[in-house]
Design an enzyme around this catalytic site. Structure first.
Site, PDB file in Angstrom:
ATOM      1  N   GLY A  20      84.153  40.509  42.347  1.00  0.00           N
ATOM      2  CA  GLY A  20      82.804  41.046  42.214  1.00  0.00           C
ATOM      3  C   GLY A  20      82.327  41.834  43.408  1.00  0.00           C
ATOM      4  O   GLY A  20      81.308  42.532  43.328  1.00  0.00           O
TER       5      GLY A  20
ATOM      6  N   HIS B 101      45.559  54.601  32.606  1.00  0.00           N
ATOM      7  CA  HIS B 101      44.501  54.314  33.581  1.00  0.00           C
ATOM      8  C   HIS B 101      43.817  53.010  33.184  1.00  0.00           C
ATOM      9  O   HIS B 101      43.469  52.814  32.018  1.00  0.00           O
ATOM     10  CB  HIS B 101      43.482  55.444  33.607  1.00  0.00           C
ATOM     11  CG  HIS B 101      42.307  55.155  34.497  1.00  0.00           C
ATOM     12  ND1 HIS B 101      42.376  55.295  35.868  1.00  0.00           N
ATOM     13  CD2 HIS B 101      41.071  54.708  34.210  1.00  0.00           C
ATOM     14  CE1 HIS B 101      41.213  54.962  36.385  1.00  0.00           C
ATOM     15  NE2 HIS B 101      40.390  54.602  35.395  1.00  0.00           N
TER      16      HIS B 101
END
Length: 455
Positions: free
Chosen positions: A37, A438
């Site tokens: 890994g 928003h």
């Protein structure tokens, strides 16, 4: 001698090559001296972010008072945090081992190998060669030649996750990404942290304003010495005595700590492979030299990832893997583009950036620069975020985005729409034409492009 179609050295992003080769029915030799890994899975991105996440929550609790919330942290289970970091590593190892055991045409060599002559590697007494070779051997911590350091059991990113108990105090040598992230983690869980940094600022590759904000925020909870070089480390009965020297004044600073953490940079593993024996050249720092196609100086040998030292991030190595594979097996060559490389530093506050800094951009372009503080957009104001900001750098004539930088909450997520826009050509219209919710933090990005000014 055993002969293969493909030889891959390294099991980090080298796994991308091994998988691709096997899927095309090629025979593969895979050499990996460490755990499967690579750096990211075992001692880098994955475990570090697992331990940093609770550190972020700790800081949010400690800062909740500004929002009118009185909160208390009763206990931090350091051992549980460190154990949790190991869980996905073990699960990944199990999955990889299972896959390898069922793979045909694959020989996995679990020992360190080195080249003994052209295209020939010796591993555990066996000589192996291949038609195409990929060097993805990674890097290791650079250990500076500090007097006495070799006589103390210092920590690095490779062994820090084996700690069973929280250190009472710690000295970190270095001021880059690894130093900043672990300074955040350990100070958040209650360790008294001191940083000695040779350079004049933290994260020296970041915008100076970002480094300054990070410095001011970390100084609230750690001892920070910039322009200070560690010159001596001496073991004591139950601690380590670290001596630093202020580089401008020669003033000496001495700190006693339970642990020393070395985060002074990285060193390519190319020297362990003895790549010179196969005609592969390295630069003065020991990184493997490659061209824009990731070809080394030797025909049919490619290299990428931390071994070449260009942009030492997992997402970059994965991209390089695709480029190297295509160039090895397709006639039309693909260039690796390093112009739009994003990165993030998971310290507190978080940092994210993509493209050029203002100083870099001015050397090549006429630029417009825009900045916006978090507190200038509604959501940032609601969060009472007073320190964070974003900075945009745009080419004046074309209005093309060439750099973007953020320090503050959710910086790695906020920057993604800029990364996507740059990948599509970089016109700021890719940002401005999309409707932004928003009140939400992505308005920070929109407002920053609306604040562009000639510098």
């Amino acid at each position: 001698m055993k002969t293969y179609d493909v030889l891959v050295v390294g099991s980090g992003s080298g796994g991308e090559i091994a998988d691709a080769a096997l899927s095309h029915g090629l025979t593969v030799a895979w050499v990996e001296k460490g755990p499967l890994g690579g750096t990211c899975l075992n001692v880098g991105c994955i475990p570090s972010k697992i331990v940093i996440h609770p550190a972020d929550r700790i800081m949010e609790i400690l800062e909740a008072k500004k929002l009118g919330i009185t909160a208390e942290i009763k206990d931090v289970d350091f051992q549980a945090i460190m154990q949790r970091a190991q869980q996905p590593i073990q699960e990944s190892h199990t999955a990889m081992e299972r896959g390898i055991s069922h793979a045909e045409n694959l020989d996995l060599y679990r020992k360190e190998g080195h080249f003994i002559r052209e295209y020939t590697m010796m591993v555990s007494g066996t000589e192996i060669t291949a038609e195409k070779i990929f060097l993805v051997s990674g890097a290791r911590p650079f250990i500076p030649p500090i007097n006495g350091l070799e006589r103390v059991p210092y920590l690095t990113n490779e062994n820090v996750f084996s700690l069973k108990e929280k250190p009472k105090d710690m000295v970190i040598i270095g001021g880059g990404y690894i130093a900043a992230e672990f300074a955040h983690f350990f100070s958040a869980v209650g360790t008294n942290v001191t940083i000695f940094q040779r350079g004049s600022r933290l994260i020296p590759t970041a915008e100076p304003e970002i480094s300054e904000v990070l410095k001011k925020q970390l100084e609230k909870r750690i001892n920070l010495y910039l322009n200070t070089e560690v010159v001596d480390v001496q073991p004591q009965t139950e601690s380590v005595l670290v001596k630093g020297k202020e580089m401008k004044s020669d003033k000496e600073i001495t700190v006693s700590a339970e642990k020393v953490f070395v985060a002074a940079g990285r060193k390519s593993n190319a020297d362990l492979l003895k790549v010179e024996n196969t005609g592969v050249k390295t630069d003065k720092q020991g990184y493997i030299q490659v061209n824009e196609y990731l070809e080394t100086s030797k025909r049919n040998i490619w290299a990428f990832g931390d071994a070449i030292g260009k942009a030492m991030f997992k997402h970059v190595a994965n991209e390089e893997a695709g480029v190297a594979w295509r160039n090895a097996f397709h006639e039309k060559k693909t260039k690796m583009d390093y112009q739009v490389i994003p990165y993030a530093v998971f310290t507190y506050p978080e940092i994210a950036a993509v493209g050029l800094t203002e100083a870099e951009a001015k050397k090549q372009h006429q630029v417009l620069v825009g900045t916006t503080r978090y507190s200038e957009v509604a959501k940032g104001g609601a969060m009472m975020e007073e320190n964070g900001f974003a900075k945009a750098i745009v080419e004046k004539q074309t209005r093309k985005i060439i750099g973007f930088h953020i320090i503050g909450p959710y910086a790695p997520m906020l920057i993604q729409e800029v990364i996507n826009a740059m990948a599509l050509g970089g016109n700021i219209a890719f940002i401005s034409q999309g409707m932004h919710i928003h009140p939400a933090l992505p308005e920070l990005v929109l407002r920053t492009f609306g604040n562009l000014r000639e510098i």
